[in-house]
Design an enzyme around this catalytic site. Structure first.
Site, PDB file in Angstrom:
ATOM      1  N   ASN A  91     -13.657   3.150 -24.299  1.00 47.04           N
ATOM      2  CA  ASN A  91     -15.149   2.995 -24.471  1.00 47.04           C
ATOM      3  C   ASN A  91     -15.624   2.982 -23.011  1.00 47.04           C
ATOM      4  OD1 ASN A  91     -14.447   2.463 -26.815  1.00 47.04           O
ATOM      5  ND2 ASN A  91     -14.683  -0.014 -26.749  1.00 47.04           N
ATOM      6  N   VAL A  92     -17.080   3.098 -23.239  1.00 49.54           N
ATOM      7  CA  VAL A  92     -17.870   3.361 -21.825  1.00 49.54           C
ATOM      8  C   VAL A  92     -19.102   2.579 -21.971  1.00 49.54           C
ATOM      9  CG1 VAL A  92     -17.305   5.906 -21.659  1.00 49.54           C
ATOM     10  CG2 VAL A  92     -19.333   5.233 -23.123  1.00 49.54           C
ATOM     11  N   HIS A 108     -12.535   6.410 -19.805  1.00 52.67           N
ATOM     12  CA  HIS A 108     -13.557   7.529 -20.068  1.00 52.67           C
ATOM     13  C   HIS A 108     -14.897   7.150 -19.181  1.00 52.67           C
ATOM     14  CE1 HIS A 108     -11.634   8.454 -24.266  1.00 52.67           C
ATOM     15  NE2 HIS A 108     -10.855   9.083 -23.054  1.00 52.67           N
ATOM     16  N   CYS A 116     -23.472  13.099  -9.340  1.00 50.14           N
ATOM     17  CA  CYS A 116     -23.951  14.348  -9.070  1.00 50.14           C
ATOM     18  C   CYS A 116     -22.585  15.216  -9.131  1.00 50.14           C
ATOM     19  CB  CYS A 116     -24.576  14.223  -7.857  1.00 50.14           C
ATOM     20  SG  CYS A 116     -25.213  16.027  -7.449  1.00 50.14           S
ATOM     21  N   CYS A 119     -22.538  17.103  -5.240  1.00 47.81           N
ATOM     22  CA  CYS A 119     -21.816  16.591  -3.859  1.00 47.81           C
ATOM     23  C   CYS A 119     -21.293  15.009  -4.223  1.00 47.81           C
ATOM     24  CB  CYS A 119     -23.494  15.963  -3.151  1.00 47.81           C
ATOM     25  SG  CYS A 119     -24.483  14.631  -4.046  1.00 47.81           S
ATOM     26  N   CYS A 170     -28.505  15.504  -2.765  1.00 47.53           N
ATOM     27  CA  CYS A 170     -28.581  16.746  -2.381  1.00 47.53           C
ATOM     28  C   CYS A 170     -29.357  17.699  -3.143  1.00 47.53           C
ATOM     29  CB  CYS A 170     -27.208  17.319  -2.685  1.00 47.53           C
ATOM     30  SG  CYS A 170     -26.616  17.370  -4.303  1.00 47.53           S
ATOM     31  N   SER A 210      -8.578   5.016 -33.511  1.00 48.86           N
ATOM     32  CA  SER A 210      -7.793   6.067 -34.436  1.00 48.86           C
ATOM     33  C   SER A 210      -6.722   6.853 -33.534  1.00 48.86           C
ATOM     34  CB  SER A 210      -9.042   6.685 -35.115  1.00 48.86           C
ATOM     35  OG  SER A 210      -9.584   7.767 -34.400  1.00 48.86           O
ATOM     36  N   LEU A 252     -11.834  -6.806 -35.907  1.00 49.13           N
ATOM     37  CA  LEU A 252     -11.062  -7.206 -34.512  1.00 49.13           C
ATOM     38  C   LEU A 252     -11.301  -8.674 -34.170  1.00 49.13           C
ATOM     39  CD1 LEU A 252     -11.137  -3.737 -32.877  1.00 49.13           C
ATOM     40  CD2 LEU A 252      -9.052  -5.140 -33.339  1.00 49.13           C
TER      41      LEU A 252
END
Length: 264
Positions: A91-92, A108, A116, A119, A170, A210, A252
């Site tokens: 998960n993010v 992930h 970026c 740079c 940059c 899954s 869960l």
């Protein structure tokens, strides 16, 4: 098996559904109606980046407001009580850390960071959010659906007027959330850390995944090949079922709270 300790948790989007973030492949999974942004689409065209950032500009706010649920808190409690060798999440959303889990390997990445691609400078997502708000002062849209990657559904006519901002370091336009998109590889050092955890652990506990994507499935296959038990709690079938020593089909929050209470 958990009571014996040395367990490596591998969690997926299913552990965050009780926090209001839908998964990809469950009964209401977003892949049924939504195609996630791919790395090629994002870097290939400005219109692809415009589409992603306009939609994620709204979606990230929803994820940023999400709170950990009983499942996240149970994982943190199991770790605090010494039953876990480590936590790997696909998960993010950062909810494991918000619940108190330590040294979580975010396979992930995390939506709270921006990188970026030119740079390689990183910055907080809140900073980019402020800059995008300033660049789009009259941008008004309502997210109809939030996806696990922070993307939402928006009409094309809303997206086309969204203004992007460049890297403050940059000047490159290639700003990207510090997450692994579909079609992009997980950094090798991160993968090697996961394998090391499994080598040092006694079992793998899969929570809410899954295991369709190879980036997570490979660790289950690796553990099974090494003769280590694979325990799965997930609603619905998983790609790892043939490798599972034990399989539980329960929500869960309920299952992990019961497990944690049993081990107190």
């Amino acid at each position: 098996m958990v009571a014996e300790g040395g367990v490596v948790v591998l969690s997926g989007a299913g552990i965050s559904t009780e926090s209001g973030i839908p998964d990809y492949r469950g009964e209401s999974g977003s892949l049924r109606t939504h195609t996630p942004m791919t790395y090629g689409d994002f870097v290939g065209t400005e219109s692809g980046r415009q589409r992603y950032w306009a939609r994620s500009h709204l979606g990230w706010r929803t994820i940023a407001r999400a709170d950990p649920n009983d499942g996240h808190r149970a994982v943190a409690a199991l770790q605090a009580r010494g039953f876990l060798n480590g936590v790997i999440t696909q998960n993010v959303d950062g909810l494991h850390g918000a619940a108190g889990a330590r040294d979580v390997i975010e396979l992930h990445g995390n939506l709270d960071r921006v990188i970026c691609l030119n740079c390689r400078a990183t910055s907080p997502r809140e900073e980019l959010d402020r800059r995008l708000r300033a660049a789009n002062p009259v941008f008004e849209a309502e997210a109809t659906r939030i996806n696990p990657d922070g993307d939402v559904e928006l009409p094309d006519e809303v997206v086309k007027d969204f203004r992007l901002v460049d890297c403050t370091n940059c000047g490159s336009p290639l700003l990207k959330p510090d997450v692994v998109f579909f079609g992009e590889n997980v950094p090798k050092p991160r993968v090697e850390r996961c394998y090391q955890l499994i080598d040092e652990g006694n079992a793998v506990l899969v929570l809410g995944s899954s295991l369709t994507v190879m980036s997570g499935f490979r660790f289950v296959r690796y553990a099974a090949k090494a003769g280590k038990p694979v325990l799965i709690i997930n609603q619905g079938h998983t790609r790892g079922d043939p490798y599972a020593t034990h399989r539980v089909n329960l929500p869960l929050g309920q299952a992990l709270t019961t497990l944690t209470d049993t081990l107190v």
